[in-house]
Design an enzyme around this catalytic site. Sequence first.
Site, PDB file in Angstrom:
ATOM      1  CB  SER A 144      -0.889   0.023   1.243  1.00 48.43           C
ATOM      2  OG  SER A 144      -1.553   1.272   1.361  1.00 48.43           O
ATOM      3  CE1 TYR A 157      -4.417  -2.202   4.812  1.00 48.20           C
ATOM      4  CE2 TYR A 157      -3.606  -0.025   4.205  1.00 48.20           C
ATOM      5  CZ  TYR A 157      -4.040  -1.286   3.842  1.00 48.20           C
ATOM      6  OH  TYR A 157      -4.099  -1.628   2.522  1.00 48.20           O
TER       7      TYR A 157
END
Length: 261
Positions: A144, A157
């Site tokens: 990500s 995250y």
Amino acid sequence: MDFIDIEGKVALVTGAAQGIGEAVARALAAHGAVVAAVDRNAEGLIRLVSELAAGGSHAAAFHADVSDSADINEAVGQIERELGPIEIVVNVAGVLRTNPVESISDEEWETIFAVNSSGVFHVCRAAAQRMTPRKSGVIITVGSNAADVPRMRMAAYAASKAAATMFTKCLGLELARHHIRCNIVSPGSTETAMQWSLWPDESGGEAVIAGSLESFRVGIPLQKLAETSDIADAVLFLASDRARHITMQDLRVDGGAALGV
């Protein structure tokens, strides 16, 4: 001649039952790979494999939880016994929880890392143990852009994705002498259920594209969200021999949202 030369290769894809994982599995299958679809979502796996088979592709479902090392070791062994040597691994399985740091529970933190970080380790270790003697293979981790750009309410995250990214680069360094390439594809905001879950209403996509000064987040310079196929195309390239001299790299597929950081 197919530009993506992966026909007949066994490709293990985690998180294959939905979202980016499903798109990757379908793209690999479309180019002739033998897809080993791994997920803990049994219903989604059956649907995917049935549809791929109906279209003439070779795919099989393997129900497993990436956070469970024993589960993964068994699944990887089964894949090799039933389908053949694994030549491509794509780590896509992931979870997202959003909370300010002071509100993150121990359970949330541990779950996020168990899937996003430890899950990548479990799959890569099991695959590398088999690829190394053969001196061949490709490993791709879907990370990500949040791994390098701080995001509010996404500390757990982002940290888990940063861990998976650096792990994959270190793995690539260790495995390079065995001619095994390891790379990362890092999406930004993408049209998936995970992304939609963050939106308060149907205008959420427009807000993501525009960005927010209040949350210190720039928008998306290309003025659109990624489609899952955009991520799958990047994976296809890195999985192919067209990328034979590329390893330990992080390819951003985020429409410029990270401003090249």
